[in-house]
Design a protein around this motif. Sequence first.
Motif, PDB file in Angstrom:
ATOM      1  N   THR A  89      51.015  55.291 139.811  1.00 33.47           N
ATOM      2  CA  THR A  89      50.490  54.326 140.771  1.00 33.47           C
ATOM      3  C   THR A  89      49.033  54.002 140.445  1.00 33.47           C
ATOM      4  OG1 THR A  89      49.860  56.090 142.295  1.00 33.47           O
ATOM      5  CG2 THR A  89      52.047  55.141 142.564  1.00 33.47           C
ATOM      6  N   VAL A  90      48.696  52.721 140.510  1.00 30.71           N
ATOM      7  CA  VAL A  90      47.333  52.256 140.255  1.00 30.71           C
ATOM      8  C   VAL A  90      46.679  51.775 141.547  1.00 30.71           C
ATOM      9  CG1 VAL A  90      45.900  50.649 138.938  1.00 30.71           C
ATOM     10  CG2 VAL A  90      47.962  51.618 137.902  1.00 30.71           C
ATOM     11  N   THR A  91      47.378  50.910 142.276  1.00 34.23           N
ATOM     12  CA  THR A  91      46.914  50.435 143.582  1.00 34.23           C
ATOM     13  C   THR A  91      48.092  50.423 144.541  1.00 34.23           C
ATOM     14  OG1 THR A  91      47.336  48.110 143.015  1.00 34.23           O
ATOM     15  CG2 THR A  91      45.134  48.984 142.525  1.00 34.23           C
ATOM     16  N   GLY A  92      47.812  50.265 145.834  1.00 36.50           N
ATOM     17  CA  GLY A  92      48.864  50.186 146.831  1.00 36.50           C
ATOM     18  C   GLY A  92      49.305  51.550 147.351  1.00 36.50           C
ATOM     19  N   LYS A 123      61.083  58.104 151.056  1.00 33.05           N
ATOM     20  CA  LYS A 123      61.726  57.993 152.362  1.00 33.05           C
ATOM     21  C   LYS A 123      62.387  59.288 152.821  1.00 33.05           C
ATOM     22  CE  LYS A 123      63.715  54.083 153.320  1.00 33.05           C
ATOM     23  NZ  LYS A 123      64.587  52.877 153.290  1.00 33.05           N
ATOM     24  N   GLU A 124      62.960  60.034 151.893  1.00 34.08           N
ATOM     25  CA  GLU A 124      63.695  61.245 152.293  1.00 34.08           C
ATOM     26  C   GLU A 124      62.791  62.301 152.924  1.00 34.08           C
ATOM     27  OE1 GLU A 124      66.324  59.021 149.773  1.00 34.08           O
ATOM     28  OE2 GLU A 124      64.233  59.636 149.513  1.00 34.08           O
ATOM     29  N   ILE A 125      61.562  62.385 152.458  1.00 38.27           N
ATOM     30  CA  ILE A 125      60.644  63.419 152.978  1.00 38.27           C
ATOM     31  C   ILE A 125      59.452  62.801 153.699  1.00 38.27           C
ATOM     32  CG2 ILE A 125      61.295  65.157 151.280  1.00 38.27           C
ATOM     33  CD1 ILE A 125      58.919  64.370 149.602  1.00 38.27           C
ATOM     34  N   ASN A 126      59.467  61.446 153.837  1.00 39.14           N
ATOM     35  CA  ASN A 126      58.430  60.731 154.587  1.00 39.14           C
ATOM     36  C   ASN A 126      57.027  61.069 154.085  1.00 39.14           C
ATOM     37  OD1 ASN A 126      57.673  58.851 156.554  1.00 39.14           O
ATOM     38  ND2 ASN A 126      57.210  60.479 158.037  1.00 39.14           N
ATOM     39  N   VAL A 127      56.853  60.991 152.774  1.00 35.16           N
ATOM     40  CA  VAL A 127      55.558  61.295 152.152  1.00 35.16           C
ATOM     41  C   VAL A 127      55.024  60.040 151.481  1.00 35.16           C
ATOM     42  CG1 VAL A 127      54.381  62.614 150.350  1.00 35.16           C
ATOM     43  CG2 VAL A 127      56.044  63.733 151.828  1.00 35.16           C
ATOM     44  N   GLU A 128      53.751  59.720 151.768  1.00 35.64           N
ATOM     45  CA  GLU A 128      53.115  58.568 151.149  1.00 35.64           C
ATOM     46  C   GLU A 128      52.527  58.950 149.790  1.00 35.64           C
ATOM     47  OE1 GLU A 128      50.233  56.600 153.500  1.00 35.64           O
ATOM     48  OE2 GLU A 128      51.625  56.089 155.129  1.00 35.64           O
ATOM     49  N   ILE A 129      52.686  58.053 148.830  1.00 35.14           N
ATOM     50  CA  ILE A 129      52.129  58.253 147.490  1.00 35.14           C
ATOM     51  C   ILE A 129      50.989  57.267 147.304  1.00 35.14           C
ATOM     52  CG2 ILE A 129      52.597  58.193 145.020  1.00 35.14           C
ATOM     53  CD1 ILE A 129      55.467  58.904 145.616  1.00 35.14           C
ATOM     54  N   LEU A 146      51.855  60.316 140.060  1.00 34.38           N
ATOM     55  CA  LEU A 146      53.054  60.057 139.263  1.00 34.38           C
ATOM     56  C   LEU A 146      54.284  60.000 140.157  1.00 34.38           C
ATOM     57  CD1 LEU A 146      52.668  62.292 136.081  1.00 34.38           C
ATOM     58  CD2 LEU A 146      52.668  59.804 136.177  1.00 34.38           C
ATOM     59  N   MET A 147      55.229  59.169 139.769  1.00 35.59           N
ATOM     60  CA  MET A 147      56.506  59.094 140.471  1.00 35.59           C
ATOM     61  C   MET A 147      57.623  59.031 139.433  1.00 35.59           C
ATOM     62  SD  MET A 147      55.816  56.244 143.457  1.00 35.59           S
ATOM     63  CE  MET A 147      55.542  54.929 142.262  1.00 35.59           C
ATOM     64  N   GLY A 148      58.731  59.658 139.757  1.00 38.23           N
ATOM     65  CA  GLY A 148      59.910  59.539 138.909  1.00 38.23           C
ATOM     66  C   GLY A 148      59.965  60.482 137.736  1.00 38.23           C
ATOM     67  N   GLU A 149      59.006  61.419 137.641  1.00 40.64           N
ATOM     68  CA  GLU A 149      59.022  62.318 136.488  1.00 40.64           C
ATOM     69  C   GLU A 149      60.131  63.357 136.579  1.00 40.64           C
ATOM     70  OE1 GLU A 149      56.567  64.526 139.471  1.00 40.64           O
ATOM     71  OE2 GLU A 149      56.938  62.448 138.910  1.00 40.64           O
ATOM     72  N   LEU A 150      60.567  63.676 137.814  1.00 45.64           N
ATOM     73  CA  LEU A 150      61.625  64.685 137.952  1.00 45.64           C
ATOM     74  C   LEU A 150      62.967  64.173 137.433  1.00 45.64           C
ATOM     75  CD1 LEU A 150      60.798  66.250 141.442  1.00 45.64           C
ATOM     76  CD2 LEU A 150      60.205  67.084 139.168  1.00 45.64           C
ATOM     77  N   VAL A 160      62.050  55.584 146.765  1.00 48.52           N
ATOM     78  CA  VAL A 160      60.643  55.213 146.896  1.00 48.52           C
ATOM     79  C   VAL A 160      60.558  53.722 147.222  1.00 48.52           C
ATOM     80  CG1 VAL A 160      58.417  54.988 145.720  1.00 48.52           C
ATOM     81  CG2 VAL A 160      59.822  57.010 145.336  1.00 48.52           C
ATOM     82  N   GLU A 161      59.801  53.429 148.296  1.00 50.04           N
ATOM     83  CA  GLU A 161      59.630  52.055 148.766  1.00 50.04           C
ATOM     84  C   GLU A 161      58.156  51.698 148.791  1.00 50.04           C
ATOM     85  OE1 GLU A 161      60.103  49.776 153.012  1.00 50.04           O
ATOM     86  OE2 GLU A 161      61.760  51.071 152.382  1.00 50.04           O
ATOM     87  N   CYS A 162      57.847  50.455 148.452  1.00 49.53           N
ATOM     88  CA  CYS A 162      56.464  49.973 148.494  1.00 49.53           C
ATOM     89  C   CYS A 162      56.118  49.608 149.935  1.00 49.53           C
ATOM     90  CB  CYS A 162      56.295  48.767 147.577  1.00 49.53           C
ATOM     91  SG  CYS A 162      54.628  48.078 147.572  1.00 49.53           S
ATOM     92  N   ILE A 163      55.074  50.217 150.497  1.00 55.02           N
ATOM     93  CA  ILE A 163      54.669  49.931 151.873  1.00 55.02           C
ATOM     94  C   ILE A 163      53.335  49.183 151.925  1.00 55.02           C
ATOM     95  CG2 ILE A 163      55.944  51.862 152.868  1.00 55.02           C
ATOM     96  CD1 ILE A 163      53.381  53.473 152.915  1.00 55.02           C
ATOM     97  N   GLU A 164      52.728  48.987 150.769  1.00 49.37           N
ATOM     98  CA  GLU A 164      51.508  48.189 150.659  1.00 49.37           C
ATOM     99  C   GLU A 164      51.444  47.625 149.252  1.00 49.37           C
ATOM    100  OE1 GLU A 164      46.948  49.386 150.204  1.00 49.37           O
ATOM    101  OE2 GLU A 164      47.654  49.729 152.256  1.00 49.37           O
TER     102      GLU A 164
END
Length: 275
Positions: free
Chosen positions: A171-174, A179-185, A190-194, A207-211
């Motif tokens: 993630t760079v901005t935003g 959603k499953e664990i209600n955690v903001e990134i 990093l996302m998706g490495e698992l 993972v959903e974009c909220i901004e």
Amino acid sequence: MASGSADISTILDRILDAATDNLRIAKILVQMGLDPNNVTYDAIFNRLLEILLHNITLANLLAAIGAGFFVATLLMRTMVPLRVANMVGCVFFAAFGALSANVSTFLLYLLLLPINAVRLRQMLKLVKKARHAAEGDMSIEWLKPFMTERKYRRGDTLFELRDPAKEMFLTVTGKFLVKEINVEILPGALMGELGFLTPDNRRTGTVECIEDGQVLTITYERLLEIYFQDPQFGYYFLVLTSQRLLQNIQRLQDQLAAERAAGAAAGAATTNRIA
């Protein structure tokens, strides 16, 4: 001992006599400067030795050394020594082209030199950054040159649980929400490495974009390429994913502790009302 050598020589001569009956072989022998009607093992050996001695020049010697380095690149497993050997081989081949007045060969290997030099520099930077990562510097900045930019708008879904996983995100901005664990990134994560490590390469969450924001992506194929170029990157990635797993475990433990505390508080309140 001499009798054995004579027998072998006689057998080879008989084989050669039989082979010269073939017109194609006879033509090849003529091209080599041999008489098809009088071919012996010694005659072939002497002719080959004569050709070799006649073609021993500085240009051919340089070409032979360059060929040796080229063969060496085929035996190497990592990219840095391969690039070095390739560059050395290009120097010898370029020198061969210059001495033999072969312009195409000279220009080809002369152009390959800077290309290999640039790639070698990139690999050395990658190795340096990966070593720093292995020593505890978990910055992901060094990976950015290998990633591509992508933008998302609020409401966009980056990926969903159990989707096929093919890339990792930075993630760079935003802001983004698991959603499953209600955690903001937030930016810089990093996302998706698992998904890179799961046996069937499936997403472990949605993972959903909220901004509105921007991310950098890199495919798993590219990650594997980087790993094979420098195996220390594998250790870095192991540490990185281990940290993420430990963070998830800690988050679940905190949630469980909070639920237990809430349950205990509710039980105490119920007891007090009864009392």
